[in-house]
Enzyme design. Sequence first.
Site, short mmCIF file in Angstrom:
data_model
loop_
_atom_site.label_atom_id
_atom_site.label_comp_id
_atom_site.label_asym_id
_atom_site.label_seq_id
_atom_site.Cartn_x
_atom_site.Cartn_y
_atom_site.Cartn_z
N ARG A 1 0.71 -1.23 -0.07
CA ARG A 1 -0.08 -0.03 -0.05
C ARG A 1 0.91 1.20 -0.04
O ARG A 1 0.42 2.06 -0.16
CB ARG A 1 -1.14 0.02 1.05
CG ARG A 1 -0.29 0.15 2.58
CD ARG A 1 -1.33 0.35 3.61
NE ARG A 1 -2.16 -0.95 3.67
CZ ARG A 1 -3.65 -0.93 4.03
NH1 ARG A 1 -4.13 0.18 4.26
NH2 ARG A 1 -4.43 -1.92 4.08
N ASP B 1 -4.17 -0.31 -2.48
CA ASP B 1 -4.70 -0.44 -1.21
C ASP B 1 -5.70 -1.49 -1.23
O ASP B 1 -6.69 -1.06 -2.15
CB ASP B 1 -5.01 0.96 -0.92
CG ASP B 1 -5.95 0.92 0.39
OD1 ASP B 1 -6.19 0.01 0.95
OD2 ASP B 1 -6.26 2.16 0.98
N LYS C 1 7.80 -29.25 5.22
CA LYS C 1 9.18 -29.67 5.83
C LYS C 1 9.68 -31.20 5.35
O LYS C 1 8.74 -32.07 5.32
CB LYS C 1 8.93 -29.72 7.63
CG LYS C 1 8.85 -28.21 7.85
CD LYS C 1 8.96 -28.28 9.68
CE LYS C 1 8.70 -26.77 9.82
NZ LYS C 1 9.76 -25.84 10.07
N HIS D 1 -0.48 -26.86 12.61
CA HIS D 1 0.58 -27.47 12.42
C HIS D 1 0.63 -28.89 13.18
O HIS D 1 0.78 -29.73 12.70
CB HIS D 1 1.78 -26.61 12.90
CG HIS D 1 2.12 -25.45 12.14
ND1 HIS D 1 1.84 -24.93 10.86
CD2 HIS D 1 2.37 -24.04 12.69
CE1 HIS D 1 2.23 -23.79 10.54
NE2 HIS D 1 2.67 -23.24 11.61
N LYS E 1 14.77 -25.32 21.15
CA LYS E 1 14.00 -25.51 20.12
C LYS E 1 13.87 -27.06 19.47
O LYS E 1 14.85 -27.71 19.51
CB LYS E 1 14.66 -24.85 18.74
CG LYS E 1 13.79 -24.81 17.67
CD LYS E 1 14.21 -23.80 16.71
CE LYS E 1 13.71 -23.94 15.17
NZ LYS E 1 12.30 -23.43 15.34
C1 BG6 Z 1 4.16 -20.09 12.41
C2 BG6 Z 1 3.57 -19.40 13.45
O1 BG6 Z 1 2.87 -20.65 11.71
O2 BG6 Z 1 5.07 -21.10 12.69
C3 BG6 Z 1 4.65 -18.90 14.32
O3 BG6 Z 1 2.61 -18.46 13.26
C4 BG6 Z 1 5.70 -20.07 14.71
O4 BG6 Z 1 4.19 -18.31 15.81
C5 BG6 Z 1 6.30 -20.53 13.35
O5 BG6 Z 1 6.95 -19.40 15.17
C6 BG6 Z 1 6.95 -21.85 13.66
O6 BG6 Z 1 7.58 -22.54 12.37
P1 BG6 Z 1 8.75 -23.17 12.47
O7 BG6 Z 1 9.17 -23.61 10.91
O8 BG6 Z 1 9.91 -22.26 13.03
O9 BG6 Z 1 8.84 -24.15 13.36
#
Ligand code: BG6
Length: 494
Positions: free
Chosen positions: A54, A97, A185, A243, A348
Amino acid sequence: MTTSNASATLDLPLDMIIFGGAGDLSARKLLPALFMAHSHGNLPADTRILAIGRRDWTRDQYVGWMEEHSKPFIERKALEAPAWDRFLALFEYVRVDVDNAEDYARLAQASRPEVQRIFYLATSPELFTTICDNLAAHALIDTNSRVVLEKPLGHDLESARAINNSVGKHFAETQIYRIDHYLGKETVQNLMVLRFGNAIFGPLWQAPYIRSVQITVAETVGVGSRAGFYDQTGAMRDMVQNHLLQLLCIVAMEPPVSLDPDAVRDEKLKVLRSLRPMTADDLSRDTVRGQYTSGAVGGEPVKGYLEEDNVPKDSHAETFVALRAHINNWRWAHVPFFLRTGKRMGKKLSEIVIEFADLPFSIMPNSPCGPRNCGNRLVIQLQPAESIELQMLAKEPGSGMRTLPVNLNLDLEQAFTGRRAEAYERLLIDVVRGRLTHFMRRDELEAAWAWADPIIEGWKRAGDRPRPYTAGTFGPGASTALMARENMVWSEES
Ligand code: BG6
């Protein structure tokens, strides 16, 4: 239902039109993915990318923005100057827009006739209806067009249906690519091969041979700059509804008759429809909501959720969810599926743990079975490393028959050393080639909301406040208790 509109369009030039072209997702994910796809020859020779935003920018200003905001997200070693310049040459910037119908005339002028148009809607879902209506009004949609819809698709079943209805007025279901990047993935796709390309697990992949399934997506990041979105969304809508449920579907589905999109999606849909709805009692017993407080992650001090920028001080948004789900069908009767996701966790880690049943009877004098160390487990790690481990009991060398758990370890990164495309790159190439298998069909998405809605509503009705957990841990103690009740532990505790 036909499965793809691929064949008719392969030879056409491509206009990739990105709404939200100067947004965060474009900067971090889409443009780097398109760069990689382009530099590996995976976009049609005659491709142009029209970035829609925009702001009243020239093309040069947009390119300047890309240099600053998107280039840093491209792998250094892939980033050769000539390849970057060739990529930039594909771009045009079009100011639209999205609420202003007249602006679409500019887009109609910028897009070429006789091309395949792929519209990538990387905007808030509330804008999808307006965008699609305006594209149609300017005759920009034809039977070769495709549309990619970013998650979250709605915030509940009703809003998801409304979006699906309005997009469906202009695009056939086979032209709609609902993206869930977890389906792109490598290891998630590999899970299908593990299950359906190898005979050995088939007979064991069911009750009573499986005792439980754990699915964890733990992140170390906090809410970052997305508080405005996240506070309205929470972990249940942001991660579990999409997910985690998609991962659950791939673990739990029946073998599809082929890898055709509808064959796979039919089976996933059956799983979603078999999820046992949660009653109010189930909610208090089988779900845990959490919210991080200040702590340390990777040795660095971090703020609590309520101290993050733009988070209301009395926010009840959950940044953690753990729950125990059940699938009401013959294969999975009485097998608990423990799902867990959270921000600011200890590390992680995305993994699926299939815990096989105990030995019916042990003749070993010192079987280590107990909550912490039970016999056979298949651990599928999606990230940060990609690996598949099968935990077995083996005899410890020496006298006697003392047994200990050891791992058969398939390190996928060592087994396949070639380049690995990121999920977005793989999925974007699928869109360009018309391959729908790894995208969600409308009924799947709606079935996922139909299960998630009563949980979110139930929490709200009960005035359920998220339980605090210290950043850098694995969530509130109640999450450990959820497992302990069944004499089980989460994988990092074993
Ligand atoms: C996204 C979420 O769909 O996936 C985020 O909105 C999250 O909050 C992310 O951090 C995680 O993805 P990945 O690929 O880093 O595990």
